[in-house]
Write a protein that holds these residues in place. Structure first.
Motif, PDB file in Angstrom:
ATOM      1  N   LYS A 125       0.824  -1.209   0.000  1.00 53.64           N
ATOM      2  CA  LYS A 125       0.000   0.000   0.000  1.00 53.64           C
ATOM      3  C   LYS A 125       0.858   1.259   0.000  1.00 53.64           C
ATOM      4  O   LYS A 125       0.607   2.203  -0.753  1.00 53.64           O
ATOM      5  N   GLY A 252     -10.873  -8.350  -3.775  1.00 53.81           N
ATOM      6  CA  GLY A 252     -10.740  -6.898  -3.810  1.00 53.81           C
ATOM      7  C   GLY A 252      -9.550  -6.458  -4.643  1.00 53.81           C
ATOM      8  O   GLY A 252      -9.646  -5.514  -5.436  1.00 53.81           O
ATOM      9  N   ALA A 276      -8.490   5.452  -3.670  1.00 54.71           N
ATOM     10  CA  ALA A 276      -9.520   5.218  -2.654  1.00 54.71           C
ATOM     11  C   ALA A 276      -9.753   3.728  -2.437  1.00 54.71           C
ATOM     12  O   ALA A 276      -9.892   3.268  -1.294  1.00 54.71           O
ATOM     13  N   MET A 277      -9.788   2.954  -3.509  1.00 56.39           N
ATOM     14  CA  MET A 277     -10.012   1.509  -3.390  1.00 56.39           C
ATOM     15  C   MET A 277      -8.855   0.823  -2.674  1.00 56.39           C
ATOM     16  O   MET A 277      -9.067  -0.056  -1.823  1.00 56.39           O
ATOM     17  N   PHE A 279      -6.747   2.205  -0.559  1.00 55.44           N
ATOM     18  CA  PHE A 279      -6.730   2.652   0.829  1.00 55.44           C
ATOM     19  C   PHE A 279      -7.683   1.825   1.680  1.00 55.44           C
ATOM     20  O   PHE A 279      -7.393   1.517   2.847  1.00 55.44           O
ATOM     21  N   GLU A 280      -8.830   1.432   1.110  1.00 50.34           N
ATOM     22  CA  GLU A 280      -9.838   0.681   1.856  1.00 50.34           C
ATOM     23  C   GLU A 280      -9.594  -0.828   1.842  1.00 50.34           C
ATOM     24  O   GLU A 280     -10.230  -1.560   2.602  1.00 50.34           O
ATOM     25  N   LEU A 281      -8.672  -1.314   1.037  1.00 48.24           N
ATOM     26  CA  LEU A 281      -8.462  -2.753   0.878  1.00 48.24           C
ATOM     27  C   LEU A 281      -7.853  -3.366   2.135  1.00 48.24           C
ATOM     28  O   LEU A 281      -6.906  -2.832   2.711  1.00 48.24           O
ATOM     29  N   ASP A 282      -8.378  -4.511   2.553  1.00 44.28           N
ATOM     30  CA  ASP A 282      -7.855  -5.208   3.735  1.00 44.28           C
ATOM     31  C   ASP A 282      -6.583  -5.986   3.414  1.00 44.28           C
ATOM     32  O   ASP A 282      -5.628  -5.983   4.190  1.00 44.28           O
TER      33      ASP A 282
END
Length: 394
Positions: A125, A252, A276-277, A279-282
């Motif tokens: 990330k 994801g 944005a995607m 940043f939200e990914l686990d």
């Protein structure tokens, strides 16, 4: 010793321009060589440099112009935080000289070749978000890299910092006048370059970032060129779950990478959405309790995304709903006037355009009846084959 005297095979130990001491060779090629150096006039804590000498010998005028362009554009963006700093750049009779910060970890390409894929989601990330932000900043400056790849990304030894380098193919024009880049990282519209349809450099940079991300999480990329000639690329385009069947990606991560690698550039994701995607990914990888999609699930997903994923034909114009509606309105207004004019001149009216919606909210504008018929036959045939497989799988 002036830089113009760089004609010997090894200048290690020499002092260039009374300022830069060459410590050792970092790499060399047919047209140049890169040294690690120290800036004798800089503070001790910030004196490490990498100096690239590029020979003019044997180069065409266009190649010389490209090097001058590299100097100019790199200087323009050198102030950006994650662009490798260009401290000095000049040319002498026989050489171009680039004086840059030295990055102790080498480049991302060599790291992946020696150490393999990344294994920590937070580390991936940090790297990819930094690259996205840096490329976005370049684009804000009106500069497009056009040769993004792991070997043009420098990293610190602890991999906490990354920097963009090598602006040899960069441009301040947003459309390609000719195909360029590294083949494995070029998008389909550049691989099959059509001078009548100038590819967009923003979209090409996004494609390359998608492959860099895929390389980081899997240790490689599945094709050498984004063309239907490649079986793996064809399978990737046709099957939304292709990557999930090859590597243990999370669903994801697969979704993000596929949006970055849309074969059609007009529906390829933009940097803000991808950021944005991510940043939200686990996690970029599938957990042990997350099974790979079954055949039935894979086929169902394929059927639901056929219209947006298939590369029907470069002659079709794709656009998001809003843009397509605007185009349709413009075409309708222009078409009314054009129809009248055409009737007077030839007695025939201009054929109307048709908008065809896809499951993801994108729209295809089909220009004439023959295109409509051909596209419809292809879609019906594909849907029929997938539906039969679904019935068999269930």
């Amino acid at each position: 010793m002036p830089a113009s005297e760089f004609t010997k095979p090894n200048l290690t130990g020499s002092v260039i321009d009374g300022r830069y001491r060459l410590i050792r060779i970092l790499g060399s090629g047919s047209f140049g060589i890169v040294y690690r150096a120290i800036d004798l006039r800089a503070p001790i804590e910030a004196r490490d440099r990498a100096i690239k000498f590029v020979s003019k010998a044997g180069r065409k005028d266009s190649s010389i112009a490209t090097l001058r362009n590299e100097m100019t554009l790199h200087k323009r963006v050198s102030h950006l935080p994650n662009v490798i700093t260009l401290h000095d750049a000049y040319e002498v009779a026989d050489y171009f000289v680039f004086v840059m910060d030295y990055c102790s970890g080498g480049d991302l390409g060599n790291y992946l070749a020696e150490c393999g894929q990344f294994t920590d989601t937070q580390e991936v990330k940090k790297v990819i978000l930094t690259l996205l932000d840096t490329v976005a900043a370049l684009h804000e400056e009106g500069i497009y890299h056009r040769d993004l790849k792991p070997h043009n990304i420098l990293i610190s030894r602890d991999r906490t910092q990354v920097f963009l380098a090598d602006f040899g193919l960069a441009s301040d024009i947003s459309e390609y006048e000719f195909a360029c880049g590294t083949m494995a990282y070029m998008p389909p519209e550049c691989v099959l370059f059509d001078p009548r349809r100038k590819p967009n450099a923003r979209k090409a940079d996004m494609w390359a970032l998608g492959l860099i991300l895929l390389n980081m999480v899997s240790g490689g990329i599945p094709w050498r060129r984004a063309s239907r000639i490649s079986d793996t690329f064809s399978e990737f385009v046709d099957d939304p779950n292709y990557l999930l069947q090859c590597i243990p990606l999370s669903t994801g991560a697969n979704r993000i990478i596929r949006r970055m690698l849309r074969a059609n550039p007009l529906i390829r994701a933009n940097i803000a959405d991808v950021r944005a995607m991510i940043f939200e990914l686990d996690s970029f990888w599938r957990s042990y309790d997350e099974p790979a999609p079954s055949e039935w699930e894979a086929l169902a997903t394929m059927r639901s995304t056929i219209a947006s994923e298939m590369d029907f034909d470069n002659s079709l114009s794709w656009a998001p709903n809003t843009q397509a509606r605007q185009m349709a309105t413009m075409n309708h207004s222009a078409g009314s006037a054009a129809t009248s004019a055409t009737r007077f001149s030839s007695g025939r009216s201009t054929p109307k355009s048709t908008l065809v919606a896809s499951p993801t909210g994108s729209v295809m504008m089909v220009k004439d009846m023959r295109e409509r018929k051909d596209m419809g036959e292809r879609v019906r045939s594909l849907v029929s084959r997938v539906t039969k497989k679904l019935a068999m799988a269930s």
